[in-house]
Design an enzyme around this catalytic site. Structure first.
Site, mmCIF file in Angstrom:
data_model
loop_
_atom_site.group_PDB
_atom_site.id
_atom_site.type_symbol
_atom_site.label_atom_id
_atom_site.label_comp_id
_atom_site.label_asym_id
_atom_site.label_seq_id
_atom_site.Cartn_x
_atom_site.Cartn_y
_atom_site.Cartn_z
ATOM 1 C CG ASP A 149 -3.041 40.500 30.567
ATOM 2 O OD1 ASP A 149 -2.611 40.882 29.520
ATOM 3 O OD2 ASP A 149 -3.481 39.459 30.768
ATOM 4 C CE LYS A 222 -6.625 38.289 32.560
ATOM 5 N NZ LYS A 222 -5.388 38.610 33.041
ATOM 6 C CE LYS A 258 -5.152 35.976 30.005
ATOM 7 N NZ LYS A 258 -4.031 36.711 30.343
#
Lengths: 322, 506
Positions: A149, A222, A258
Site C-alpha cells: 500500500d 485506495k 479499497k
C-alpha cells in the site's frame, strides 16, 4: 528505469492531455447519488450474506507506533478465525501492517490464504526521497509481503506536477515485482472530487503502463492512509469507482478499490457493497477487487452476525481486539 | 462453500449478491366505502340518477385489487360542497392571518405525524414506489403546508402597498401522479389567503385526499373550509362550471385544460392551469457526465415518468452521444422495477390500465417510426417492442424504464407527452442548435441544462422558454420556488410568493 522514461516530448504531451482529460465531477449530484445507496434496505438473507462478504473483504489493519510482534500474531489469528464460536465464517482478505512486522505475519499466516499487506513508500506522509521510498517497498516485498500500500506524492500532485506523480507510481509498481500494488490517494488532502477523479485516472493509467499483469486479483486504488481526516467517504469512493468503471470500459482491465479509514460499522459496510454493486456490478463483489481498510469494522460485523445467529449481542470483552 | 478446514486458499464467497425482499410492513386501515367530505363531515352521495352507480372502485395498480369504493360526485354533491364553502367563507376570511396560520401549521404537523400511513396509502393507490412517497411526496406535503402557513399573516408584505383580499370559493381539480402533494399545493395557498376550497381528487387516486379530510377533521378546521368531492371527469366539469366558484385551479392534461379555459372564459372566474410538458434536458460535452446521467434518470424515471415536468426529451452534444447512451444503458440495469411496496423498488406500477395503454401506444409508434428502443438490464429488444418493456409481469400495470435513440424531432415520441418511463434521445452540435430544438415544442414547463461552465449555463438557461430551468440537477421541488409553464403548459404559478397571486384579489 524503463521505456517510460524515454520520449520526453510525447510523454509531456500525454501528461498535459491527462490534465484536461479527466471528467469533471459535480459534487452536489455525486453526493446525492452516494447518499442514495444508503437508502437501500438490506435485511434478512441479504444482510447475512452481505456481512459475510464484507468480512471476507476486510484488510485487518494495525498501523501504530506501538505495534509489536505479539500484536501482529494476535491479529493474524483473528484474520484466520474471525470468530472462534462460528468457524463457518470466511477469513478476512489480508492483514495490513508496517514493513517491520511483515515477516512475523508471513510466518503466522503461512498456508492460510490470508494475504500480508504492507504499507510502504514512507507511509503515511511519503515525504522522503524517492530512493528511500522505493527501498522501503523492496524490503517489504523481500520480507514476503503479497501486497504493497503506497502513498502518492500529494505535494507534487497539488502543485500540478502530474508527470512526477505518475512516474513515482510506475517506479513503485516496478519495485513491487509480483506483489499487488494499492495506490493511496489520500483523498482527505486532495479535497475536491475533481482532484480525486484526476488522481484516480492518473494512478490507474500509471499502474497499467508498467504492464505487469496478475494471474489473480488486481492492483488497487485506495482512498486514505487512515491518518488524515476525512478518510474514506461515500462520494469519494463513488468517484473512484466511476474512474475504475470508465477504465474497464475503455481497456477491459479491472482495477480494485479499497476505501480505508472511517468505515466502522457493519451497516456502513453494506452501504459500500450496495454502491459497488450498483456502480460496477456483482463482478466486483469479491476480495480480489474490493477491500475494506479497517480495524473496528471487523468486530462490528462479527457482532451483527452473532446477533443474527443467536439473537444476543456480544459484549466488548467477548471479542478480541482487532 | 466450506470454510471449516484450515486449508490453503479457502473459497471466497461467490460473486453475486442481491437484496432480499424488503416490504414496507405498516398496515393502513381503509374503509370499504367512502362518501364525500362536505361541511366538515363525511356524507353519502346525493342526487344519484336512477340506475346510475353511486360509487366506483379505486384499485391498487400493482395488483389490480380493489382497495375501496368511492363516491361518484353528482351535480347535487358539487352544489352542496360549494354552498358549504360559501357559507364558511365569510368567517374564515375574517379570521386574523395568524389564526388561519395556526390551522395550516396544525395540518402540516399532523401530516408529519401520520407520514408513514400516508406514504403507504399513496403507494397503494397510485403505484409509486414507497421510497418516493416516503422520501419525496409526504415530506413535500408537509413543507408546502408549513410554507404557506407562514404567509397567512404576512400577505401585505407579499404585495407591498396593496390590500390582498380572498377570492372566495376555489374549485380545485388535481391529477393522479402526486395525489396528496397536489392537494397540498392547492389547499395551502388557498387557505393562507383566506379562501375556502372544494377539491376534486383524481378518479384513480382519491384515498389520500380522503385521508387528508380525516386529518382536517382532527385538526378541527371550521366545517366547510375544505370540502372534498370525489368522482370522474364529470364531477370535475360540474365543479369548474359551478357559478359559485370564484377561482379554478387545475393540474392535468393540456386537453382538459383547454376545455376548462373555454368553460371559464367570460365568467369572471380566476384561472390557473398547470398542464402537460415535453421538457428538454440538455447535456453539453463539458458537463460532469456521471452526474448528468443521474440527472437524466431522475428526470425521466422518477415516478415512472408520470411527471408533468419529466425531462422526456434528452439532447446530448454529439461528441459524447455514444458514451452517454452506453452509460445510460448501464445505469438502467441497476433500476429495480416491481412491487411498489418494496423499499428497494425504484420504478413502481403505472397508475392505471388506461395510462399503460397510452404508453404502449407511444412505444409502438416510436418503434414504427424507426427509432431504436433500449431497455435496461440487458433485456433483449425483440421484434415486439412492447413485450420487451412490459413482458414478464403477471399482474399489475408495469413498464420497464426505457429510451429511444435515433429519434428525429419530427417523430411523434419527440413531440407528444407520453407520461411514462420512456425517454427520447436526440443530439445537437452547437449551443444555438440545442436552444432552438429545446424551444421547438408547444410545451414549456421545465428544462435541464448540464455543463461545468458557469457563464454558459446561465446564458443557456436565460434563452430557454420554460417555467422552471434546472441547472446541473433535475426534478428538485421547493415550496418557496414558483412552478408553472409557458405556452401550452399552462399559466399561473404555484409555490413561492408568485403562487399566492392566484388566490388574492388586489
Amino acid at each position: 528505469m524503463g521505456w517510460w522514461c524515454e520520449g520526453g516530448a510525447a510523454r509531456r504531451a500525454l501528461e498535459s492531455k491527462m490534465r484536461t482529460d479527466s471528467p469533471r465531477v459535480d459534487s452536489v449530484m455525486a453526493g446525492e447519488r452516494a447518499a442514495s445507496f444508503t437508502k437501500r434496505s438490506i435485511k434478512s438473507s441479504a444482510k447475512a450474506s452481505g456481512l459475510r462478504l464484507a468480512l471476507s473483504m476486510v484488510d485487518l489493519t494495525t498501523l501504530e507506533g506501538k505495534d509489536s510482534p505479539e500484536k501482529a500474531r494476535s491479529l493474524c489469528g483473528k484474520a484466520m478465525v474471525p470468530d472462534p464460536e462460528d468457524r463457518t465464517l470466511p477469513k478476512v482478505a489480508a492483514v495490513c501492517v508496517y514493513p517491520n512486522l511483515v515477516r512475523e505475519c508471513v510466518t503466522a499466516l503461512r498456508g492460510s490464504g490470508v494475504k500480508v499487506a504492507s504499507v510502504a513508500t514512507g507511509f503515511p506522509s511519503g515525504q522522503y526521497p524517492l530512493e528511500v521510498r522505493l527501498e522501503d517497498v523492496r524490503r517489504a516485498v523481500e520480507a514476503g509481503a503479497d501486497e504493497i500500500d503506497m502513498v502518492i506524492n500529494r505535494g507534487a500532485f497539488l502543485a500540478g506536477r502530474y508527470d512526477e506523480v505518475a512516474e513515482e507510481i510506475r517506479q513503485t509498481k516496478v519495485a513491487c515485482g509480483r506483489a499487488h500494488l494499492k495506490v493511496i490517494l489520500e483523498t482527505g488532502e486532495l479535497e475536491t472530487l475533481d482532484n480525486v477523479r484526476r488522481a484516480s485516472d492518473l494512478a490507474i493509467r500509471a499502474m497499467s503502463e508498467v504492464g505487469v499483469r496478475h494471474e489473480h486479483g488486481a492492483d488497487f486504488i485506495k482512498t486514505s492512509t487512515g491518518k488524515v481526516q476525512p478518510a474514506a467517504t461515500m462520494p469519494v469512493t463513488l468517484v473512484m469507482l466511476e474512474a475504475i468503471r470508465d477504465w474497464y470500459e475503455r481497456t477491459g482491465e479491472r482495477v480494485g478499490m479499497k476505501p480505508a479509514g472511517g468505515i466502522r460499522t457493519a451497516k456502513q459496510a453494506l452501504h459500500y457493497l450496495v454502491m459497488v454493486k450498483e456502480t460496477l456490478g456483482d463482478e466486483w463483489l469479491t476480495p480480489d477487487l474490493f477491500r475494506f481498510g479497517a480495524s473496528a469494522l471487523c468486530n462490528d460485523i462479527l457482532r451483527q452476525l452473532r446477533w443474527m445467529r443467536t439473537g444476543v449481542y456480544a459484549s466488548g470483552y467477548d471479542q478480541s481486539e482487532s | 462453500m466450506s470454510e471449516k478446514d484450515n486449508g490453503v486458499a479457502t473459497a471466497t464467497p461467490k460473486a453475486g449478491w442481491d437484496y432480499a425482499p424488503a416490504p414496507e410492513t405498516v398496515k393502513v386501515s381503509i374503509a370499504a366505502k367512502y362518501g364525500h367530505f362536505i361541511g366538515g363531515k363525511f356524507v353519502p352521495p346525493r342526487g344519484v340518477g336512477k340506475g346510475e352507480p353511486s360509487h366506483f372502485a379505486t384499485i391498487n395498480p400493482a395488483n389490480e385489487q380493489t382497495l375501496a369504493e368511492v363516491a361518484q360526485g353528482t351535480t347535487a354533491d358539487v352544489d352542496a360542497a360549494v354552498s358549504a364553502a360559501e357559507k364558511a367563507g365569510r368567517a374564515w376570511a375574517a379570521l386574523p392571518g395568524a389564526e388561519r396560520a395556526k390551522y395550516i401549521f396544525r395540518l402540516g404537523r399532523r401530516v408529519q405525524e401520520r407520514a408513514r400511513e400516508l406514504a403507504v396509502l399513496e403507494t397503494l393507490d397510485s403505484g409509486k414506489p414507497i421510497k418516493e412517497s416516503r422520501d419525496v411526496d409526504v415530506p413535500l406535503v408537509a413543507a408546502h403546508l408549513f410554507y404557506h402557513a407562514g404567509w397567512a399573516d404576512k400577505l401585505p408584505y407579499a404585495f407591498p402597498g396593496r390590500q390582498p383580499r380572498p377570492v372566495g370559493v376555489c374549485g380545485q381539480v388535481i391529477p393522479w401522479n402526486f395525489p396528496l402533494l397536489m392537494a397540498a399545493w392547492k389547499i395551502g395557498p388557498a387557505l393562507a389567503c383566506g379562501n375556502t376550497v372544494v377539491l376534486k381528487p383524481a378518479e384513480t387516486t382519491p384515498l389520500t385526499a380522503l385521508r387528508l379530510a380525516e386529518i382536517i377533521e382532527e385538526c378541527e378546521l371550521p366545517p366547510g373550509v375544505v370540502n372534498i368531492v370525489t368522482g370522474d371527469g364529470r364531477t370535475g366539469a360540474a365543479l369548474v362550471s359551478h357559478p359559485g366558484v370564484a377561482k379554478v385551479a387545475f393540474t392535468g392534461s393540456t386537453e382538459v385544460g383547454k376545455k376548462i379555459a373555454g368553460a371559464t372564459a367570460g365568467t369572471g372566474k380566476k384561472l390557473t392551469l398547470e398542464l402537460g410538458g415535453k421538457s428538454a434536458n440538455i447535456i453539453f460535452e463539458d458537463a460532469s457526465i456521471d452526474q448528468a446521467i443521474e440527472g437524466i434518470i431522475a428526470g425521466i424515471y422518477f415516478n415512472q415518468g408520470e411527471v408533468c415536468c419529466a425531462g422526456s426529451r434528452l439532447f446530448v452534444q454529439e461528441s459524447i452521444l455514444d458514451m452517454v447512451v452506453r452509460k445510460l444503458r448501464h445505469r438502467l440495469g441497476s433500476l429495480r422495477v416491481g412491487d411498489p411496496m418494496d423499499k428497494n423498488t425504484d420504478v413502481g406500477a403505472v397508475n392505471s390500465k388506461q395510462q399503460l395503454a397510452t404508453i404502449e401506444k407511444y412505444v409502438r409508434i416510436g418503434a414504427e417510426e424507426g427509432a431504436d428502443l433500449h431497455v435496461g438490464g440487458g433485456t433483449p429488444t425483440g421484434s415486439n417492442p412492447w413485450a420487451s418493456v412490459n413482458g414478464g409481469f403477471s399482474k399489475g400495470y408495469f413498464c420497464r424504464p426505457c429510451f429511444f435513440t435515433g429519434v428525429q424531432p419530427a417523430h411523434t415520441i419527440a413531440r407528444e407527452e407520453i407520461f411514462g418511463p420512456v425517454l427520447s434521445v436526440m443530439s445537437f452540435r452547437t449551443p444555438e442548435e440545442a436552444i432552438t430544438r429545446a424551444n421547438n415544442s408547444p410545451y414549456g414547463l421545465a428544462a435541464g441544462v448540464w455543463t461545468d461552465k458557469g457563464g454558459k449555463i446561465f446564458d443557456i438557461a436565460r434563452q430557454l422558454k420554460a417555467g422552471v430551468v434546472w441547472m446541473n440537477t433535475y426534478n428538485k421541488f421547493d415550496p418557496a420556488s414558483p412552478f408553472g409553464g409557458f405556452k401550452e403548459s399552462g399559466f399561473g404559478r404555484e409555490g413561492g410568493v408568485q403562487g399566492l397571486r392566484g388566490y388574492v384579489q388586489l
